[in-house]
Motif scaffolding. Sequence first.
Motif, short mmCIF file in Angstrom:
data_model
loop_
_atom_site.label_atom_id
_atom_site.label_comp_id
_atom_site.label_asym_id
_atom_site.label_seq_id
_atom_site.Cartn_x
_atom_site.Cartn_y
_atom_site.Cartn_z
N ALA A 177 38.06 37.08 30.71
CA ALA A 177 37.85 35.77 30.09
C ALA A 177 36.69 35.02 30.73
CB ALA A 177 39.13 34.95 30.19
N LEU A 178 36.37 35.37 31.96
CA LEU A 178 35.23 34.77 32.66
C LEU A 178 33.94 35.55 32.42
CD1 LEU A 178 36.98 33.91 36.06
CD2 LEU A 178 36.21 32.28 34.33
N GLY A 179 34.02 36.57 31.55
CA GLY A 179 32.83 37.34 31.22
C GLY A 179 32.49 38.43 32.22
N ASN A 180 33.50 38.88 32.96
CA ASN A 180 33.26 39.90 33.97
C ASN A 180 34.26 41.05 33.79
OD1 ASN A 180 32.12 41.07 36.35
ND2 ASN A 180 31.84 39.02 37.21
N LYS A 181 34.09 42.09 34.56
CA LYS A 181 34.97 43.26 34.44
C LYS A 181 35.42 43.71 35.82
CE LYS A 181 35.21 48.00 32.67
NZ LYS A 181 34.48 49.10 31.98
N VAL A 182 36.71 44.00 35.95
CA VAL A 182 37.27 44.46 37.22
C VAL A 182 36.99 45.96 37.37
CG1 VAL A 182 39.40 44.87 38.50
CG2 VAL A 182 39.06 42.70 37.31
N LEU A 183 36.36 46.32 38.49
CA LEU A 183 36.12 47.72 38.80
C LEU A 183 37.14 48.26 39.79
CD1 LEU A 183 32.23 47.75 39.22
CD2 LEU A 183 33.58 48.24 37.16
N VAL A 184 37.51 47.45 40.76
CA VAL A 184 38.47 47.84 41.79
C VAL A 184 39.49 46.72 41.94
CG1 VAL A 184 38.82 48.35 44.24
CG2 VAL A 184 36.81 49.24 43.05
N LEU A 185 40.78 47.08 41.94
CA LEU A 185 41.85 46.10 42.10
C LEU A 185 42.84 46.63 43.12
CD1 LEU A 185 42.95 43.38 41.11
CD2 LEU A 185 44.17 44.61 39.30
#
Length: 235
Positions: free
Chosen positions: A195-203
């Motif tokens: 929603a913030l325009g980013n993508k999670v690569l590592v969680l």
Amino acid sequence: MASPTRLDKAVSQVTDLSRSDAKRAAKAQRISVNGEVVTDPAAKVQTSDALCLDGGPLLKPGPCYIMLNKPLGYVSATKDPEHPTVLDLIDEPNKGRLHIAGRLDIDTTGLVLLTDDGQWSHKVTSPTYHCEKTYYVQLADRIEEAAVAKVARGIWLKNEKRRTKPARLEILFANEVRITIGEGRYHQVKRMFAALGNKVLVLHREKIGDIPLDEGLREGEYRLLTPDEIASVKK
């Protein structure tokens, strides 16, 4: 004083053996009580008796609380037809009775809690108790400072009718953050950054409530929780 219990029932309560398996084990002279082999599965035993199976001592029945450092590729389930599960990493008596207090996706690593104490688990997972979870996140793109305030206000997620609850965001580096949330919506952290325009690569989950992941645990390793860690959830 507790009433005596049949030997086969007592063994099945503290192992993964069924009552039928325990009967066969007794008849095969695999079970001893206080150092003496007992072949009658109907023999009565007391809770104070020392039971052994194949020479190994059996733990008394009771609540079990485990911390696991979950690796990639494992699903947070007790059974799965396609993937290994977190229970495959556990080597404890009666592990089939454990359930997961706070699941992680197959591509997410870090702290998972497992227990057979339903009330304790409910306090970890129920939105009523607002048990916070902290994650380390590596993002595809640089995170803007303005995201800290947006996360603190709450984020509108796609197809949701209300904002997320206020959360805390700490920027560690250009595209690395630490986020603490007090609810557990479906894929919440990934969706918040989307929603913030980013993508999670590592969680990677670092903490649940007041219980941090033990830095001494390598991926795939686990340990029993300490009394203080268990009590921190029961407050």
